[in-house]
Design a protein around this motif. Structure first.
Motif, PDB file in Angstrom:
ATOM      1  N   GLN A  16       0.808  -1.207   0.000  1.00 13.35           N
ATOM      2  CA  GLN A  16       0.000   0.000   0.000  1.00 13.35           C
ATOM      3  C   GLN A  16       0.845   1.264   0.000  1.00 13.35           C
ATOM      4  O   GLN A  16       0.337   2.345  -0.192  1.00 13.35           O
ATOM      5  CB  GLN A  16      -0.918   0.003   1.213  1.00 13.35           C
ATOM      6  N   GLN A  17       2.144   1.133   0.243  1.00 14.64           N
ATOM      7  CA  GLN A  17       3.030   2.289   0.228  1.00 14.64           C
ATOM      8  C   GLN A  17       3.255   2.719  -1.213  1.00 14.64           C
ATOM      9  O   GLN A  17       2.941   1.993  -2.147  1.00 14.64           O
ATOM     10  CB  GLN A  17       4.365   1.943   0.887  1.00 14.64           C
ATOM     11  N   PRO A  18       3.850   3.894  -1.423  1.00 17.12           N
ATOM     12  CA  PRO A  18       4.093   4.358  -2.785  1.00 17.12           C
ATOM     13  C   PRO A  18       4.901   3.350  -3.596  1.00 17.12           C
ATOM     14  O   PRO A  18       5.973   2.940  -3.188  1.00 17.12           O
ATOM     15  CB  PRO A  18       4.885   5.652  -2.588  1.00 17.12           C
ATOM     16  N   ASP A  19       4.366   2.894  -4.642  1.00 15.80           N
ATOM     17  CA  ASP A  19       4.855   1.986  -5.663  1.00 15.80           C
ATOM     18  C   ASP A  19       6.364   1.667  -5.647  1.00 15.80           C
ATOM     19  O   ASP A  19       7.122   2.251  -6.421  1.00 15.80           O
ATOM     20  CB  ASP A  19       4.472   2.604  -7.008  1.00 15.80           C
ATOM     21  N   PRO A  20       6.812   0.738  -4.813  1.00 15.62           N
ATOM     22  CA  PRO A  20       8.220   0.362  -4.843  1.00 15.62           C
ATOM     23  C   PRO A  20       8.539  -0.408  -6.124  1.00 15.62           C
ATOM     24  O   PRO A  20       7.657  -0.997  -6.739  1.00 15.62           O
ATOM     25  CB  PRO A  20       8.388  -0.520  -3.614  1.00 15.62           C
ATOM     26  N   GLU A  21       9.806  -0.394  -6.517  1.00 17.80           N
ATOM     27  CA  GLU A  21      10.217  -1.132  -7.714  1.00 17.80           C
ATOM     28  C   GLU A  21      10.199  -2.630  -7.462  1.00 17.80           C
ATOM     29  O   GLU A  21       9.956  -3.411  -8.368  1.00 17.80           O
ATOM     30  CB  GLU A  21      11.625  -0.705  -8.148  1.00 17.80           C
ATOM     31  N   ALA A  22      10.473  -3.048  -6.219  1.00 13.80           N
ATOM     32  CA  ALA A  22      10.463  -4.478  -5.897  1.00 13.80           C
ATOM     33  C   ALA A  22      10.165  -4.680  -4.422  1.00 13.80           C
ATOM     34  O   ALA A  22      10.521  -3.860  -3.586  1.00 13.80           O
ATOM     35  CB  ALA A  22      11.811  -5.092  -6.228  1.00 13.80           C
ATOM     36  N   ILE A  23       9.511  -5.783  -4.135  1.00  9.90           N
ATOM     37  CA  ILE A  23       9.320  -6.253  -2.774  1.00  9.90           C
ATOM     38  C   ILE A  23       9.849  -7.677  -2.748  1.00  9.90           C
ATOM     39  O   ILE A  23       9.354  -8.543  -3.448  1.00  9.90           O
ATOM     40  CB  ILE A  23       7.845  -6.229  -2.345  1.00  9.90           C
ATOM     41  N   VAL A  24      10.907  -7.892  -1.976  1.00  8.49           N
ATOM     42  CA  VAL A  24      11.537  -9.202  -1.903  1.00  8.49           C
ATOM     43  C   VAL A  24      11.019  -9.909  -0.655  1.00  8.49           C
ATOM     44  O   VAL A  24      11.187  -9.416   0.453  1.00  8.49           O
ATOM     45  CB  VAL A  24      13.076  -9.071  -1.827  1.00  8.49           C
ATOM     46  N   GLU A  25      10.363 -11.060  -0.858  1.00  8.17           N
ATOM     47  CA  GLU A  25       9.912 -11.889   0.254  1.00  8.17           C
ATOM     48  C   GLU A  25      10.913 -13.023   0.392  1.00  8.17           C
ATOM     49  O   GLU A  25      11.116 -13.796  -0.532  1.00  8.17           O
ATOM     50  CB  GLU A  25       8.514 -12.420  -0.023  1.00  8.17           C
ATOM     51  N   PHE A  26      11.557 -13.138   1.545  1.00  6.67           N
ATOM     52  CA  PHE A  26      12.668 -14.058   1.716  1.00  6.67           C
ATOM     53  C   PHE A  26      12.276 -15.494   2.023  1.00  6.67           C
ATOM     54  O   PHE A  26      13.002 -16.415   1.705  1.00  6.67           O
ATOM     55  CB  PHE A  26      13.594 -13.554   2.825  1.00  6.67           C
ATOM     56  N   GLY A  27      11.173 -15.703   2.677  1.00  7.79           N
ATOM     57  CA  GLY A  27      10.843 -17.064   3.083  1.00  7.79           C
ATOM     58  C   GLY A  27      11.726 -17.487   4.246  1.00  7.79           C
ATOM     59  O   GLY A  27      12.114 -16.688   5.083  1.00  7.79           O
ATOM     60  N   ASP A  28      12.113 -18.762   4.286  1.00 11.18           N
ATOM     61  CA  ASP A  28      12.858 -19.337   5.403  1.00 11.18           C
ATOM     62  C   ASP A  28      14.362 -19.253   5.155  1.00 11.18           C
ATOM     63  O   ASP A  28      14.974 -20.208   4.706  1.00 11.18           O
ATOM     64  CB  ASP A  28      12.422 -20.785   5.609  1.00 11.18           C
ATOM     65  N   VAL A  29      14.952 -18.076   5.414  1.00 13.00           N
ATOM     66  CA  VAL A  29      16.401 -17.894   5.297  1.00 13.00           C
ATOM     67  C   VAL A  29      16.907 -17.203   6.560  1.00 13.00           C
ATOM     68  O   VAL A  29      16.146 -16.581   7.288  1.00 13.00           O
ATOM     69  CB  VAL A  29      16.809 -17.076   4.049  1.00 13.00           C
ATOM     70  N   ASP A  30      18.200 -17.316   6.797  1.00 14.79           N
ATOM     71  CA  ASP A  30      18.808 -16.695   7.977  1.00 14.79           C
ATOM     72  C   ASP A  30      18.724 -15.176   7.919  1.00 14.79           C
ATOM     73  O   ASP A  30      18.767 -14.572   6.844  1.00 14.79           O
ATOM     74  CB  ASP A  30      20.285 -17.084   8.077  1.00 14.79           C
ATOM     75  N   ALA A  31      18.647 -14.561   9.091  1.00 11.36           N
ATOM     76  CA  ALA A  31      18.611 -13.100   9.197  1.00 11.36           C
ATOM     77  C   ALA A  31      19.873 -12.486   8.597  1.00 11.36           C
ATOM     78  O   ALA A  31      19.817 -11.412   8.007  1.00 11.36           O
ATOM     79  CB  ALA A  31      18.456 -12.690  10.655  1.00 11.36           C
ATOM     80  N   GLU A  32      21.004 -13.183   8.728  1.00 10.67           N
ATOM     81  CA  GLU A  32      22.258 -12.672   8.174  1.00 10.67           C
ATOM     82  C   GLU A  32      22.194 -12.568   6.652  1.00 10.67           C
ATOM     83  O   GLU A  32      22.722 -11.633   6.060  1.00 10.67           O
ATOM     84  CB  GLU A  32      23.438 -13.567   8.578  1.00 10.67           C
ATOM     85  N   PHE A  33      21.541 -13.528   6.006  1.00  7.11           N
ATOM     86  CA  PHE A  33      21.388 -13.479   4.548  1.00  7.11           C
ATOM     87  C   PHE A  33      20.507 -12.304   4.139  1.00  7.11           C
ATOM     88  O   PHE A  33      20.822 -11.575   3.209  1.00  7.11           O
ATOM     89  CB  PHE A  33      20.804 -14.784   4.016  1.00  7.11           C
ATOM     90  N   ARG A  34      19.396 -12.112   4.845  1.00  6.87           N
ATOM     91  CA  ARG A  34      18.513 -10.982   4.546  1.00  6.87           C
ATOM     92  C   ARG A  34      19.273  -9.668   4.675  1.00  6.87           C
ATOM     93  O   ARG A  34      19.157  -8.789   3.819  1.00  6.87           O
ATOM     94  CB  ARG A  34      17.300 -10.991   5.481  1.00  6.87           C
TER      95      ARG A  34
END
Length: 64
Positions: free
Chosen positions: A12-30
């Motif tokens: 709902q925020q102003p049109d970002p170019e991408a939204i990356v959904e990480f799923g089940d990965v480590d916080a360090e990778f994110r």
């Protein structure tokens, strides 16, 4: 997950170019992905926490 950082709220925020959904990965990778993309002079990133963390990527205006 709180209402403030859910993927639906991000959309709902102003049109970002991408939204990356990480799923089940480590916080360090994110964090690594967010920091790597954030080094670009043309991108702005925001890592939103919660149960399903997402990374919002927006283009930064260019002075051409």
């Amino acid at each position: 997950m709180s209402d403030d950082d859910s993927p639906a709220r991000v959309a709902q925020q102003p049109d970002p170019e991408a939204i990356v959904e990480f799923g089940d990965v480590d916080a360090e990778f994110r964090q690594l992905v967010a920091e790597t993309l954030g080094t670009s002079e043309f991108l702005s990133t925001e890592l939103l926490g919660g149960d399903d963390p997402v990374l919002v990527v927006e283009e930064v205006g260019q002075d051409c």
